[in-house]
Design an enzyme around this catalytic site. Structure first.
Site, short mmCIF file in Angstrom:
data_model
loop_
_atom_site.label_atom_id
_atom_site.label_comp_id
_atom_site.label_asym_id
_atom_site.label_seq_id
_atom_site.Cartn_x
_atom_site.Cartn_y
_atom_site.Cartn_z
N GLY A 101 -4.96 1.02 2.69
CA GLY A 101 -4.22 1.49 1.53
C GLY A 101 -5.10 1.79 0.34
O GLY A 101 -6.32 1.68 0.39
N CYS A 202 -0.91 3.43 -5.31
CA CYS A 202 -1.10 3.81 -3.91
C CYS A 202 -1.59 5.24 -3.76
O CYS A 202 -1.39 5.89 -2.74
CB CYS A 202 0.18 3.60 -3.11
SG CYS A 202 0.74 1.88 -3.14
#
Length: 243
Positions: A101, A202
């Site tokens: 991520g 993100c």
């Protein structure tokens, strides 16, 4: 033989670096034990019913962290919009880490859940693992009358993922080696959402971040939510929780 027992731990408000080191220790111990078990099994004659059976442990850890930004292996440092002076002003710290991520934020009012599981005890499918974690959060939100779902192409849990009002309530990032997991999910209950303004969450620069408090218009009992989340995880994975 599979071990469905999961040791439940609640670390409370814990410094991120300290929690990371504790995770790493449990993770490394489990990976090492798996290697030792396989080496022993290779030496046991076939059909030897007297051979010692050794099972790998599983852990489910809940905690909160003081203000911290973490960057996953696939992330970009420029997604943190603060320099050292800005971090100090916000009373926050920053760590690049070894999960998957991009960048995310952890802070008070957020449930952080770290499952350190040997997936050989459950199922060896990392995509299914992530989907089950997402489903546990989705079911927990449904307990409060909130309808959430997934955003195609991304991990985590979202509201209105099919339109321009898409907003994320739970971020996920995991590491897996020899089917042993670490890191996990960050679920926004009552956090200060202003801290998300200091990152590109993100790596997605056109989507909002939300919390249960914002969606419901009131402060939420975080302990109650944690209990509900724990229940849904245990059911979805077929776990037997032990303390």
């Amino acid at each position: 033989m599979k071990n469905k027992k999961v040791i439940l731990q609640n670390w409370g408000l814990t410094d991120y670096k300290a929690a990371w080191e504790q995770q790493e220790a449990l993770f490394s111990q489990t990976v090492k034990l798996k290697t030792e078990i396989r080496n022993r099994q290779a030496l046991v004659p076939a059909g030897d019913e007297q051979a010692e059976v050794i099972l790998t442990p599983n852990y489910l850890i809940f905690c909160e962290h003081p203000h911290v930004y973490t960057l996953g292996k696939s992330g970009k440092a420029e997604h943190l919009l603060l320099d050292e002076a800005g971090l100090k002003e916000k009373n926050a710290v920053y760590y690049p880490i070894n999960r998957g991520g991009d960048i995310t934020y952890h802070g008070p009012g957020q449930i952080v859940c770290y499952p350190i599981l040997d997936l050989d005890n459950f199922f060896t499918d990392i995509h299914l693992y992530l989907r089950k974690l997402e489903e546990a959060v989705i079911l927990t939100l449904a307990d409060y009358g909130l309808t959430a779902g997934r955003y195609p192409g991304y991990t985590g849990v979202w509201f209105d993922a099919d339109n321009e009002n898409a907003r994320k309530i739970c971020a996920m990032g995991v590491r897996c080696s020899r089917w042993v997991t670490m890191h996990g999910l960050a679920f926004n209950i009552n956090p200060d959402l202003d801290y998300f303004k200091n990152i590109v969450p993100c790596g997605i620069d056109d989507k909002a971040v939300t919390s249960m408090q914002k969606e419901l218009g009131r402060e939420i009992n975080i302990i109650e939510v944690q209990e509900n989340l724990k229940h849904h995880i245990s059911v979805l994975f077929g776990m037997e929780m032990v303390e």
